[in-house]
Motif scaffolding. Structure first.
Motif, short mmCIF file in Angstrom:
data_model
loop_
_atom_site.label_atom_id
_atom_site.label_comp_id
_atom_site.label_asym_id
_atom_site.label_seq_id
_atom_site.Cartn_x
_atom_site.Cartn_y
_atom_site.Cartn_z
N ILE A 161 10.22 -2.47 -80.71
CA ILE A 161 11.55 -1.88 -80.83
C ILE A 161 12.05 -1.50 -79.43
CG2 ILE A 161 12.91 0.03 -81.74
CD1 ILE A 161 12.08 -1.90 -83.88
N ASN A 162 13.23 -1.91 -79.08
CA ASN A 162 13.81 -1.62 -77.77
C ASN A 162 14.33 -0.18 -77.75
OD1 ASN A 162 15.07 -1.54 -75.31
ND2 ASN A 162 16.64 -3.06 -75.81
N LEU A 163 13.59 0.70 -77.07
CA LEU A 163 13.97 2.10 -77.05
C LEU A 163 15.07 2.40 -76.05
CD1 LEU A 163 10.46 3.82 -77.40
CD2 LEU A 163 12.10 3.18 -79.19
N HIS A 164 15.46 1.40 -75.26
CA HIS A 164 16.59 1.59 -74.35
C HIS A 164 17.91 1.40 -75.10
CE1 HIS A 164 14.04 1.88 -70.85
NE2 HIS A 164 13.41 0.78 -71.20
N LYS A 165 17.82 0.77 -76.26
CA LYS A 165 18.97 0.65 -77.15
C LYS A 165 18.95 1.84 -78.10
CE LYS A 165 20.92 -2.46 -80.66
NZ LYS A 165 20.74 -3.73 -81.41
N PRO A 166 20.10 2.38 -78.49
CA PRO A 166 20.10 3.54 -79.39
C PRO A 166 19.28 3.29 -80.66
CG PRO A 166 22.29 3.18 -78.52
CD PRO A 166 21.46 2.01 -78.07
N VAL A 167 18.45 4.26 -80.99
CA VAL A 167 17.59 4.21 -82.17
C VAL A 167 17.88 5.43 -83.04
CG1 VAL A 167 15.21 4.32 -83.01
CG2 VAL A 167 15.76 2.92 -81.00
N LEU A 168 17.93 5.24 -84.34
CA LEU A 168 18.07 6.34 -85.29
C LEU A 168 17.03 6.15 -86.39
CD1 LEU A 168 19.52 8.84 -86.45
CD2 LEU A 168 21.07 7.27 -87.64
N ILE A 169 16.13 7.11 -86.52
CA ILE A 169 15.09 7.07 -87.54
C ILE A 169 15.36 8.20 -88.54
CG2 ILE A 169 12.60 7.18 -87.99
CD1 ILE A 169 12.23 6.51 -84.96
N VAL A 170 15.44 7.84 -89.82
CA VAL A 170 15.67 8.83 -90.87
C VAL A 170 14.71 8.56 -92.02
CG1 VAL A 170 18.10 9.11 -90.26
CG2 VAL A 170 17.45 7.44 -92.00
N GLY A 171 14.77 9.40 -93.05
CA GLY A 171 13.92 9.16 -94.21
C GLY A 171 14.21 10.15 -95.32
N GLN A 172 13.66 9.86 -96.46
CA GLN A 172 13.79 10.75 -97.61
C GLN A 172 12.73 11.85 -97.56
OE1 GLN A 172 14.04 6.86 -100.11
NE2 GLN A 172 14.27 8.55 -101.56
#
Length: 244
Positions: free
Chosen positions: A83-94
Motif C-alpha cells: 500500500i502506497n502510504l505517500h498517497k492518502p489512506v483511510l482505514i475504518v471498520g465496524q
C-alpha cells in the motif's frame, strides 16, 4: 498497553480530566477549534496532532472503544505492505457492541478478546468509530464536520472513495469493542445539534450519497491469510457506486 507503538492522546479543555489523564499516563491536547456549541471539529484535531507528533499513522477513535494488539498488528502490516502510504489512506471498520463491560473485563487484551467472542455483536455497516489516516491525508480540504454527531463518518468514507484514496475496511482484523451503556448504540442521534453535520454537508455539496460510505462499500479490506494479515480486494454492490 498499546505503547510504544501507539501514543494515546485525549483531547480535552477540562483541567480535571487533563490531570486524571496525566496520572494514568495519557497525553492530552487542547481542543483548539469547536463548533455547534463546543463540539470539536474533526479536521483540526488531526491538524494539531500532526503538528505535535511525527508518526506514520494518525487516528481518531471514539473514547468508549477498547482495542487489542490486533490494532498494532494491522497497522504494522500496512506499514510494510505494498500500500502506497505517500498517497492518502483511510482505514475504518465496524465495532463489536458489548453491554456493561467491567473494569476487569477491559483490563487485558486476552479478556477483551474473550469478551467480544462471548458477548459481542458486530454492529451495522453504517457505524464507523475509528478513522486511521496517513500524514498525506488532505485534512485541510475536509469539511468542518464535528465528532459525536451523525453523518460525518459515512460522508468521510464516501469522500475518500470518490477522491480515489486508498480506503480499507479493517473490520476482520481490528477488534474494536464498544462499551455499550444505557445510552445505547445511537447516542449521537439524541444529542443537541444532532443534524449539524448533515446540514453543513448539504449546504456544501447539495446531495450526499451516505450509503456509498458504509464499510460494505469499501473495495479493499484486511483479512487473515494462513494466520497472516493481508490486504485483499472484493466486489461491492452496485448501490455503492460513486456519483460525480
Amino acid at each position: 498497553m498499546l505503547r510504544p507503538f501507539i501514543i494515546p492522546v485525549v483531547f480535552t479543555n477540562e483541567t480535571l480530566v487533563a490531570k486524571e489523564c496525566a496520572r494514568k499516563g495519557f497525553e492530552t491536547m487542547h481542543i483548539s477549534t469547536a463548533a455547534a456549541g463546543g463540539i470539536p471539529v474533526l479536521k483540526y484535531m488531526y491538524r494539531d496532532a500532526i503538528k505535535k507528533y511525527n508518526s506514520t499513522f494518525y487516528a481518531y477513535s471514539n473514547g468508549d472503544i477498547l482495542y487489542t494488539e490486533t490494532l498494532i498488528d494491522t497497522l504494522l502490516l500496512m506499514k510494510y505492505s505494498t500500500i502506497n502510504l505517500h498517497k492518502p489512506v483511510l482505514i475504518v471498520g465496524q465495532r463489536s457492541n458489548v453491554n456493561n463491560v467491567t473494569e476487569f473485563e477491559g483490563s487485558t487484551f486476552g479478556s477483551i478478546t474473550r469478551l467480544a467472542e462471548e458477548r459481542g455483536k458486530l454492529f451495522t455497516f453504517w457505524a464507523e468509530d475509528y478513522f486511521i489516516t496517513t500524514r498525506s491525508f488532505p485534512w485541510q480540504e475536509i469539511a468542518e464536520v464535528v465528532i459525536g454527531r451523525r453523518a460525518y463518518d459515512n460522508w468521510l468514507v464516501y469522500y475518500a472513495r470518490k477522491s480515489k484514496y486508498n480506503v480499507i475496511d479493517a473490520t476482520k482484523t481490528i477488534l474494536a469493542v464498544h462499551q455499550t451503556t444505557k445510552a445505547g448504540n445511537h447516542e449521537g442521534h439524541g444529542k443537541t445539534n444532532k443534524d449539524f453535520n448533515h446540514h453543513l454537508l448539504v449546504k456544501l455539496y447539495k446531495r450526499v450519497k451516505y450509503n456509498a460510505g458504509i464499510t460494505a462499500c469499501i473495495e479493499k479490506y484486511t483479512n487473515y491469510d494462513n494466520c497472516v494479515i493481508a490486504v485483499k480486494s472484493r466486489t461491492v454492490s452496485k448501490s455503492c457506486a460513486i456519483s460525480f
